[in-house]
Write an enzyme that holds these catalytic residues in place. Structure first.
Site, PDB file in Angstrom:
ATOM      1  N   THR A  43       1.058  -1.199  -0.080  1.00 13.72           N
ATOM      2  CA  THR A  43      -0.025  -0.146   0.292  1.00 13.72           C
ATOM      3  C   THR A  43       1.094   0.980   0.152  1.00 13.72           C
ATOM      4  O   THR A  43       0.698   2.734  -0.367  1.00 13.72           O
ATOM      5  CB  THR A  43      -0.619  -0.426   1.147  1.00 13.72           C
ATOM      6  OG1 THR A  43       0.029   0.165   2.223  1.00 13.72           O
ATOM      7  CG2 THR A  43      -1.716  -0.968   1.152  1.00 13.72           C
ATOM      8  N   HIS A  48       6.068   0.124   7.846  1.00 15.73           N
ATOM      9  CA  HIS A  48       6.549   1.176   8.241  1.00 15.73           C
ATOM     10  C   HIS A  48       6.305   0.147   9.843  1.00 15.73           C
ATOM     11  O   HIS A  48       6.454  -1.394  10.038  1.00 15.73           O
ATOM     12  CB  HIS A  48       5.271   1.969   8.693  1.00 15.73           C
ATOM     13  CG  HIS A  48       3.549   1.259   8.175  1.00 15.73           C
ATOM     14  ND1 HIS A  48       3.275   0.146   9.566  1.00 15.73           N
ATOM     15  CD2 HIS A  48       2.879   1.150   7.235  1.00 15.73           C
ATOM     16  CE1 HIS A  48       1.964  -0.480   8.823  1.00 15.73           C
ATOM     17  NE2 HIS A  48       1.735   0.446   7.959  1.00 15.73           N
ATOM     18  N   HIS A  51       4.389  -2.724  10.091  1.00 13.39           N
ATOM     19  CA  HIS A  51       4.695  -4.660   9.300  1.00 13.39           C
ATOM     20  C   HIS A  51       5.858  -5.421  10.490  1.00 13.39           C
ATOM     21  O   HIS A  51       6.109  -5.784  10.091  1.00 13.39           O
ATOM     22  CB  HIS A  51       5.677  -4.404   8.055  1.00 13.39           C
ATOM     23  CG  HIS A  51       4.756  -3.677   7.265  1.00 13.39           C
ATOM     24  ND1 HIS A  51       4.324  -2.210   6.780  1.00 13.39           N
ATOM     25  CD2 HIS A  51       3.551  -4.411   6.821  1.00 13.39           C
ATOM     26  CE1 HIS A  51       3.487  -1.898   6.052  1.00 13.39           C
ATOM     27  NE2 HIS A  51       2.857  -2.939   5.903  1.00 13.39           N
ATOM     28  N   LYS A  85     -10.296  -3.068   8.416  1.00 13.27           N
ATOM     29  CA  LYS A  85     -11.145  -1.970   7.250  1.00 13.27           C
ATOM     30  C   LYS A  85     -11.696  -1.841   7.579  1.00 13.27           C
ATOM     31  O   LYS A  85     -12.950  -2.336   7.615  1.00 13.27           O
ATOM     32  CB  LYS A  85     -10.232  -2.314   5.908  1.00 13.27           C
ATOM     33  CG  LYS A  85      -9.201  -2.221   5.692  1.00 13.27           C
ATOM     34  CD  LYS A  85      -8.307  -1.343   6.406  1.00 13.27           C
ATOM     35  CE  LYS A  85      -6.807  -1.328   6.007  1.00 13.27           C
ATOM     36  NZ  LYS A  85      -6.081  -3.139   7.029  1.00 13.27           N
ATOM     37  N   ARG A  89     -10.742  -0.005   0.395  1.00 10.46           N
ATOM     38  CA  ARG A  89      -9.700   1.529   0.034  1.00 10.46           C
ATOM     39  C   ARG A  89      -9.640   1.979  -1.115  1.00 10.46           C
ATOM     40  O   ARG A  89     -10.329   1.496  -1.886  1.00 10.46           O
ATOM     41  CB  ARG A  89      -8.085   0.471   0.293  1.00 10.46           C
ATOM     42  CG  ARG A  89      -7.831   0.429   1.166  1.00 10.46           C
ATOM     43  CD  ARG A  89      -6.560  -1.108   1.480  1.00 10.46           C
ATOM     44  NE  ARG A  89      -6.210  -1.370   2.317  1.00 10.46           N
ATOM     45  CZ  ARG A  89      -5.039  -2.332   2.735  1.00 10.46           C
ATOM     46  NH1 ARG A  89      -4.672  -3.285   1.780  1.00 10.46           N
ATOM     47  NH2 ARG A  89      -4.837  -3.061   4.200  1.00 10.46           N
ATOM     48  N   GLN A 177      -6.044 -14.413  -1.455  1.00 13.07           N
ATOM     49  CA  GLN A 177      -5.166 -15.272  -0.718  1.00 13.07           C
ATOM     50  C   GLN A 177      -5.381 -16.489  -0.111  1.00 13.07           C
ATOM     51  O   GLN A 177      -4.061 -16.930  -0.360  1.00 13.07           O
ATOM     52  CB  GLN A 177      -4.628 -13.725   0.203  1.00 13.07           C
ATOM     53  CG  GLN A 177      -3.941 -14.428   1.781  1.00 13.07           C
ATOM     54  CD  GLN A 177      -4.391 -13.463   2.588  1.00 13.07           C
ATOM     55  OE1 GLN A 177      -4.336 -12.449   2.658  1.00 13.07           O
ATOM     56  NE2 GLN A 177      -3.892 -13.436   4.033  1.00 13.07           N
ATOM     57  N   ASP A 198      -5.314 -10.514  12.815  1.00 14.52           N
ATOM     58  CA  ASP A 198      -6.704  -9.909  12.117  1.00 14.52           C
ATOM     59  C   ASP A 198      -6.473 -10.383  10.380  1.00 14.52           C
ATOM     60  O   ASP A 198      -7.627 -10.687  10.148  1.00 14.52           O
ATOM     61  CB  ASP A 198      -6.421  -8.410  11.311  1.00 14.52           C
ATOM     62  CG  ASP A 198      -5.479  -7.895  10.696  1.00 14.52           C
ATOM     63  OD1 ASP A 198      -4.197  -9.185  11.255  1.00 14.52           O
ATOM     64  OD2 ASP A 198      -5.346  -6.926  10.024  1.00 14.52           O
ATOM     65  N   LYS A 233      -3.865   1.215  18.098  1.00  6.51           N
ATOM     66  CA  LYS A 233      -2.167   0.776  16.530  1.00  6.51           C
ATOM     67  C   LYS A 233      -0.871   1.341  17.305  1.00  6.51           C
ATOM     68  O   LYS A 233      -0.862   2.599  17.383  1.00  6.51           O
ATOM     69  CB  LYS A 233      -2.634   1.075  15.359  1.00  6.51           C
ATOM     70  CG  LYS A 233      -3.915  -0.457  15.304  1.00  6.51           C
ATOM     71  CD  LYS A 233      -3.966  -0.112  13.440  1.00  6.51           C
ATOM     72  CE  LYS A 233      -4.779  -0.761  13.258  1.00  6.51           C
ATOM     73  NZ  LYS A 233      -4.326  -1.291  11.661  1.00  6.51           N
ATOM     74  N   LYS A 236       2.065   4.168  15.029  1.00  2.00           N
ATOM     75  CA  LYS A 236       1.626   5.988  13.903  1.00  2.00           C
ATOM     76  C   LYS A 236       2.019   7.325  15.752  1.00  2.00           C
ATOM     77  O   LYS A 236       2.114   7.107  16.247  1.00  2.00           O
ATOM     78  CB  LYS A 236       0.211   6.343  14.707  1.00  2.00           C
ATOM     79  CG  LYS A 236      -0.306   4.719  13.090  1.00  2.00           C
ATOM     80  CD  LYS A 236      -1.552   4.540  12.858  1.00  2.00           C
ATOM     81  CE  LYS A 236      -1.805   4.557  11.757  1.00  2.00           C
ATOM     82  NZ  LYS A 236      -1.469   4.874  10.530  1.00  2.00           N
ATOM     83  N   THR A 237       2.420   8.384  15.056  1.00  2.00           N
ATOM     84  CA  THR A 237       2.048   9.976  15.898  1.00  2.00           C
ATOM     85  C   THR A 237       1.295  10.940  15.768  1.00  2.00           C
ATOM     86  O   THR A 237       0.507  10.500  13.825  1.00  2.00           O
ATOM     87  CB  THR A 237       3.906  10.215  16.365  1.00  2.00           C
ATOM     88  OG1 THR A 237       4.139  10.297  14.584  1.00  2.00           O
ATOM     89  CG2 THR A 237       5.314   8.846  16.072  1.00  2.00           C
TER      90      THR A 237
END
Length: 430
Positions: A43, A48, A51, A85, A89, A177, A198, A233, A236-237
């Site tokens: 994506t 990040h 992962h 989600k 997307r 998948q 998930d 999660k 993230k900031t």
């Protein structure tokens, strides 16, 4: 680590959330080297922090003597996984998708050994899906998928109940998948798929498809999601995701993220993400409990993670930047580094010509920086020893600033007291 204690290692780290048959999986892993895969949706052109749980899972299996497959979803990425989600997307263009595939694939080589006959494999499911016609796929794969079973998957059910709903495109993701698992089993003797919790529905769908199409027993393993103690999660900031690409998240920012992890989360992060052994882990846990002010766990976590992702140069740069932030002398820095370290510090522009010939009086510079409101206040700060230039205490109130006083190409760092900073940025005059 050896293959005989891999499951034990994963369990004490808290990395086993679900398995399809842990006893049989353990026997399989002890019978000889096995192949395991984890899929990564491209994506973005960089991985990040989110992962890292799965990247490290593959790395743990490889260290235990097994072969990992990092599967980049060039085909599945065209659709998007509905798992976890709340809405569909935006679909990426083929060009952007390929750029992302290339970027993610290159990053994987930092963490896994792809050399030699027993090395990891980097695969793209677009390679086997691009020539598969819709009719052939329905005949080969679709007929082996009971719709009732698909509707029972949590990832599907939660989306069907949501306001956004679920498109047929995303509904089909599970088939793609699942077929990846069948293909990898048939072509690469891969019998284990891992992923985040998930992904359980997608993984079990692949296991069921493998039984129907190949008559083989496949195995699934999921790890918990990387979240804080209050369920948010990690990775993230306020500025966004913490990327593994140094051009998106600098080694300093990456280091700062980990050193500021909450006490309630730090030991879990160490267990989940590092290869620190049990003895050192227990020692850090004891120090974190008995003397949390030392932040021993956070310092070790930040050091280990930054060196893993950014290498020895990256950790050296990050630690040096951290020392600067806490008053260490500033020399041979770059504008970019100082911009990252002092991102929230006020700055003012000044004419670079002021630094030529006789130079610029430090008292005037302190006023321009905003750290003092008058020349008398500036003199007093220097006399008291509370004024600093590039984190060196000023003692001469007659000092004239020249280009030799620049901390980087265009920046000087002024400070008053322990924590009150200001930057002066020098640009060429007209």
């Amino acid at each position: 680590m050896t293959k005989t204690n891999l499951i034990e290692d994963l369990r004490w780290r808290g990395l086993i959330h679900q398995t399809t048959d842990e006893a049989e999986l353990g026997k399989l892993l002890q019978s000889g080297p096995q192949t395991i895969y984890i899929g990564f949706d491209p994506t973005a052109s960089s991985l990040h922090v989110g992962h890292l749980m799965q990247v490290m899972m593959l790395r743990r299996f490889q260290r235990a003597g097994h072969r990992p497959i990092a599967l980049v979803g060039g085909a599945t990425g065209m659709i998007g996984d509905p798992s976890g989600k709340s809405e569909e997307r935006n679909l990426l263009s083929p060009q952007q998708l390929q750029s992302n595939v290339n970027g993610v694939g290159q990053q994987m080589k930092q963490f896994l050994d792809f050399d030699g006959s027993g090395g990891a494999k980097l695969l793209n499911n677009f390679d086997w899906m691009q020539g598969y016609s819709y009719l052939e796929f329905l005949r080969d794969v679709g007929k082996n998928f009971p719709v009732g079973a698909m509707m029972g998957k949590e990832s599907v059910r939660s989306r069907l109940d949501s306001e956004a709903g679920l498109s047929y495109t995303e509904f089909s993701y599970m088939l793609l998948q699942a077929y990846d698992f069948v293909y990898l089993c048939r072509e690469h003797e891969c019998r284990i798929q891992a992923g985040g919790s998930d992904q359980w529905g997608n993984i079990t769908a692949g296991i069921d498809l493998g039984r129907r199409m190949l008559g083989k027993q496949l195995f699934g393993l999921t790890a918990p999601l990387l979240t804080t103690s209050d369920g948010r999660k990690m990775g993230k900031t306020e500025k966004g995701a913490i990327w593994l690409d140094p051009d998106r998240t600098s080694p300093y920012e990456f280091y700062q993220y980990w050193i500021n992890v909450d006490d309630a989360d730090v030991m879990r992060c160490i267990a989940y993400l590092t290869e620190i052994e049990r003895e050192e882990y227990d020692s850090l846990a004891e120090q974190t409990t008995s003397d949390p002010g030392r932040r021993a766990g956070q310092k070790r976590l930040a050091q280990w993670m930054t060196e893993l992702v950014h290498g020895t140069d990256g950790i050296a740069s990050a630690e040096r930047a951290t020392r600067i932030l806490f008053g260490g002398e500033i020399e041979k820095a770059t504008d970019a580094q100082l911009g990252q370290i002092f991102a929230d510090v006020p700055s003012n522009e000044a004419d670079r010509n002021l630094l030529t010939q006789d130079g610029w009086w430090i008292v005037e510079a302190l006023q321009t920086s905003g750290l003092v409101s008058s020349s008398s206040e500036a003199r007093r700060a220097i006399k008291e020893g509370s004024a600093y230039l590039n984190n060196r205490r000023l003692s001469d109130m007659n000092h004239r600033l020249t280009e030799k006083d620049l901390a980087s190409e265009t920046v000087m760092v002024l400070r008053r007291g322990k924590k009150k900073y200001a930057l002066l940025r020098f640009s060429s005059g007209s």
